[in-house]
Design a protein around this motif. Structure first.
Motif, PDB file in Angstrom:
ATOM      1  N   VAL A   7       2.757  32.525  15.291  1.00  0.00           N
ATOM      2  CA  VAL A   7       2.842  32.658  13.689  1.00  0.00           C
ATOM      3  C   VAL A   7       4.383  33.124  13.372  1.00  0.00           C
ATOM      4  O   VAL A   7       5.062  33.792  14.102  1.00  0.00           O
ATOM      5  CB  VAL A   7       2.038  34.106  13.241  1.00  0.00           C
ATOM      6  N   VAL A   8       4.776  32.398  12.244  1.00  0.00           N
ATOM      7  CA  VAL A   8       6.115  32.467  11.674  1.00  0.00           C
ATOM      8  C   VAL A   8       5.917  33.100  10.472  1.00  0.00           C
ATOM      9  O   VAL A   8       4.898  32.579   9.565  1.00  0.00           O
ATOM     10  CB  VAL A   8       6.909  31.427  11.627  1.00  0.00           C
ATOM     11  N   ILE A   9       6.537  34.065  10.099  1.00  0.00           N
ATOM     12  CA  ILE A   9       6.598  34.409   8.598  1.00  0.00           C
ATOM     13  C   ILE A   9       7.949  34.256   8.004  1.00  0.00           C
ATOM     14  O   ILE A   9       8.953  34.486   8.714  1.00  0.00           O
ATOM     15  CB  ILE A   9       6.768  36.171   8.393  1.00  0.00           C
ATOM     16  N   LEU A  10       7.973  33.280   7.096  1.00  0.00           N
ATOM     17  CA  LEU A  10       9.374  32.972   6.492  1.00  0.00           C
ATOM     18  C   LEU A  10       9.602  33.660   5.385  1.00  0.00           C
ATOM     19  O   LEU A  10       9.001  33.747   4.207  1.00  0.00           O
ATOM     20  CB  LEU A  10       9.146  31.360   6.049  1.00  0.00           C
ATOM     21  N   GLY A  11      10.549  34.530   5.472  1.00  0.00           N
ATOM     22  CA  GLY A  11      10.966  35.443   4.389  1.00  0.00           C
ATOM     23  C   GLY A  11      10.957  37.051   4.938  1.00  0.00           C
ATOM     24  O   GLY A  11      10.096  37.111   5.838  1.00  0.00           O
ATOM     25  N   GLY A  12      12.165  37.611   4.640  1.00  0.00           N
ATOM     26  CA  GLY A  12      12.101  38.990   5.260  1.00  0.00           C
ATOM     27  C   GLY A  12      11.978  40.024   4.380  1.00  0.00           C
ATOM     28  O   GLY A  12      12.665  41.077   4.489  1.00  0.00           O
ATOM     29  N   GLY A  13      11.063  39.973   3.059  1.00  0.00           N
ATOM     30  CA  GLY A  13      11.114  41.111   2.235  1.00  0.00           C
ATOM     31  C   GLY A  13       9.931  41.946   2.502  1.00  0.00           C
ATOM     32  O   GLY A  13       9.526  42.114   3.753  1.00  0.00           O
ATOM     33  N   VAL A  14       9.475  42.708   1.512  1.00  0.00           N
ATOM     34  CA  VAL A  14       8.425  43.713   1.730  1.00  0.00           C
ATOM     35  C   VAL A  14       7.240  43.101   2.305  1.00  0.00           C
ATOM     36  O   VAL A  14       6.447  43.794   3.295  1.00  0.00           O
ATOM     37  CB  VAL A  14       8.269  44.352   0.491  1.00  0.00           C
ATOM     38  N   ASN A  29      -0.447  39.543  20.068  1.00  0.00           N
ATOM     39  CA  ASN A  29       0.111  39.371  21.548  1.00  0.00           C
ATOM     40  C   ASN A  29       1.730  39.506  21.434  1.00  0.00           C
ATOM     41  O   ASN A  29       2.311  38.886  20.365  1.00  0.00           O
ATOM     42  CB  ASN A  29      -0.137  38.338  22.260  1.00  0.00           C
ATOM     43  N   ARG A  30       2.434  40.204  22.334  1.00  0.00           N
ATOM     44  CA  ARG A  30       3.805  39.944  22.309  1.00  0.00           C
ATOM     45  C   ARG A  30       4.346  38.633  22.529  1.00  0.00           C
ATOM     46  O   ARG A  30       3.855  37.616  23.221  1.00  0.00           O
ATOM     47  CB  ARG A  30       4.236  40.730  23.381  1.00  0.00           C
ATOM     48  N   GLY A  31       5.492  38.230  21.532  1.00  0.00           N
ATOM     49  CA  GLY A  31       5.971  37.132  21.402  1.00  0.00           C
ATOM     50  C   GLY A  31       5.299  36.164  20.815  1.00  0.00           C
ATOM     51  O   GLY A  31       5.845  34.988  20.524  1.00  0.00           O
ATOM     52  N   ASP A  32       4.226  36.472  19.903  1.00  0.00           N
ATOM     53  CA  ASP A  32       3.284  35.579  19.146  1.00  0.00           C
ATOM     54  C   ASP A  32       3.972  35.240  17.717  1.00  0.00           C
ATOM     55  O   ASP A  32       3.744  34.453  17.020  1.00  0.00           O
ATOM     56  CB  ASP A  32       1.936  35.803  19.136  1.00  0.00           C
ATOM     57  N   LEU A  33       4.650  36.524  17.335  1.00  0.00           N
ATOM     58  CA  LEU A  33       5.051  36.624  15.802  1.00  0.00           C
ATOM     59  C   LEU A  33       6.560  36.612  15.940  1.00  0.00           C
ATOM     60  O   LEU A  33       7.181  37.075  16.528  1.00  0.00           O
ATOM     61  CB  LEU A  33       4.471  37.784  15.387  1.00  0.00           C
ATOM     62  N   GLY A  85       7.016  43.210  20.525  1.00  0.00           N
ATOM     63  CA  GLY A  85       7.356  41.991  20.975  1.00  0.00           C
ATOM     64  C   GLY A  85       7.545  41.060  19.724  1.00  0.00           C
ATOM     65  O   GLY A  85       7.097  39.962  19.924  1.00  0.00           O
ATOM     66  N   ILE A  86       7.875  41.444  18.578  1.00  0.00           N
ATOM     67  CA  ILE A  86       7.900  40.683  17.343  1.00  0.00           C
ATOM     68  C   ILE A  86       9.510  40.259  17.372  1.00  0.00           C
ATOM     69  O   ILE A  86      10.471  41.122  17.331  1.00  0.00           O
ATOM     70  CB  ILE A  86       7.616  41.312  16.182  1.00  0.00           C
ATOM     71  N   GLU A  87       9.902  38.913  17.013  1.00  0.00           N
ATOM     72  CA  GLU A  87      11.173  38.393  16.926  1.00  0.00           C
ATOM     73  C   GLU A  87      11.570  38.357  15.509  1.00  0.00           C
ATOM     74  O   GLU A  87      11.027  38.071  14.829  1.00  0.00           O
ATOM     75  CB  GLU A  87      11.158  37.050  17.642  1.00  0.00           C
ATOM     76  N   LEU A  88      12.878  38.900  15.456  1.00  0.00           N
ATOM     77  CA  LEU A  88      13.409  38.991  14.447  1.00  0.00           C
ATOM     78  C   LEU A  88      14.580  37.822  14.271  1.00  0.00           C
ATOM     79  O   LEU A  88      15.413  38.277  14.881  1.00  0.00           O
ATOM     80  CB  LEU A  88      13.932  40.258  13.970  1.00  0.00           C
ATOM     81  N   VAL A  89      14.519  36.829  13.402  1.00  0.00           N
ATOM     82  CA  VAL A  89      15.655  35.908  13.251  1.00  0.00           C
ATOM     83  C   VAL A  89      16.101  36.107  12.104  1.00  0.00           C
ATOM     84  O   VAL A  89      15.977  35.730  10.970  1.00  0.00           O
ATOM     85  CB  VAL A  89      14.900  34.446  13.417  1.00  0.00           C
TER      86      VAL A  89
END
Length: 264
Positions: A7-14, A29-33, A85-89
């Motif tokens: 899963v990728v969330i495009l956008g870092g708002g609320v 799961n860790r590493g999935d988001l 385990g959530i990646e912040l880009v």
């Protein structure tokens, strides 16, 4: 090969912050988001920018208003994302999306793959250049949309205390900016085309109550008119503003451009 996520969330708002919390509650799961954001900090409660952030005393700063404190949930700090385990880009702009191949391309030419894409880019503030306003790139024109905008506005209020400000726009953000400015000792003139403040929400009677209160604090209202031009000096700073229905100019030390209209 670039990075890949379920899963990728495009956008870092609320919306991204609250979505991340729900995914964790449902056992992702860790590493999935992954959350991709152009901002340099994790999602935060944006209303705090025109409230506590601009206070002269008792001001709030991150991490105090990261999501999801707006509804009494835990604060999602960078540590929280790491622990789950959530990646912040962060600080990353996406320049292309291939929905067939399920890939995103960053400005740095990195490919990020996904199985599920959640688009939560929110909106951006309308800028003066989009209205064809001349000298809209002046150094002392400020907007308020993200934490960087709020920081610049706060710095200006500290440096230019005793000067004057004009707030263009009589909506929610404009009213809160005006309140913050006068609280910080900066005289304010508010300019907007409507017959009263917050015309989309307030009746004339409610608006009168608030306008009277603001007036008692030193805010000057100029209603039923629009800004038509700026005059700037050799240093690239605006020092006066012309109104379409008034012949004279109003001098000030810096200007806040504030409008509740957002363009998706």
């Amino acid at each position: 090969m670039g990075r890949a996520y379920k899963v990728v969330i495009l956008g870092g708002g609320v919306a991204a912050g609250y979505a991340a919390l729900e995914f964790v509650k449902h056992g992702i799961n860790r590493g999935d988001l992954c959350i991709i954001s152009a901002e340099s900090v994790p999602p935060y409660e944006r209303p705090a920018l025109s409230k506590g952030f601009l206070l002269p005393e008792g001001a709030v700063r991150l991490p105090a208003f990261h999501t999801c404190v707006g509804v009494g949930e835990e604060r999602l700090t960078p540590k929280w994302y790491k622990e789950h385990g959530i990646e912040l880009v962060l600080g990353t702009e996406i320049v292309a999306a291939d929905l067939t191949r399920k890939t995103l391309l960053t400005a740095a030419m990195e490919t990020i793959s996904f199985q599920i894409l959640i688009i939560a880019t929110g909106a951006r503030v309308l800028r003066l250049e989009e209205f064809g306003v001349t000298r809209a790139d002046a150094q002392n024109i400020y907007y308020l949309r993200d934490v960087n905008d709020a920081t610049k506005l706060l710095e200006a209020m500290i440096l230019l205390k005793g000067g004057k400000a004009v707030v263009i726009g009589g909506g929610y953000i404009g009213m809160e900016c005006a309140a913050a400015l006068v609280t910080n000792g900066v005289p304010v003139t508010m300019v907007f085309p409507e017959s009263h403040c917050m015309a989309r929400l307030f009746t004339p009677q409610i608006a009168t109550f608030y306008e009277d209160y603001y007036t008692s604090k030193g805010v000057v209202f100029i209603k039923g008119t629009v800004m038509s031009a700026f005059e700037s000096n050799q240093n690239g700073k605006v020092f006066s503003i012309a109104l379409s229905s008034i012949d004279n100019y109003f001098g000030f030390s810096f200007i806040v451009w504030s409008d509740d209209s957002l363009k998706p």
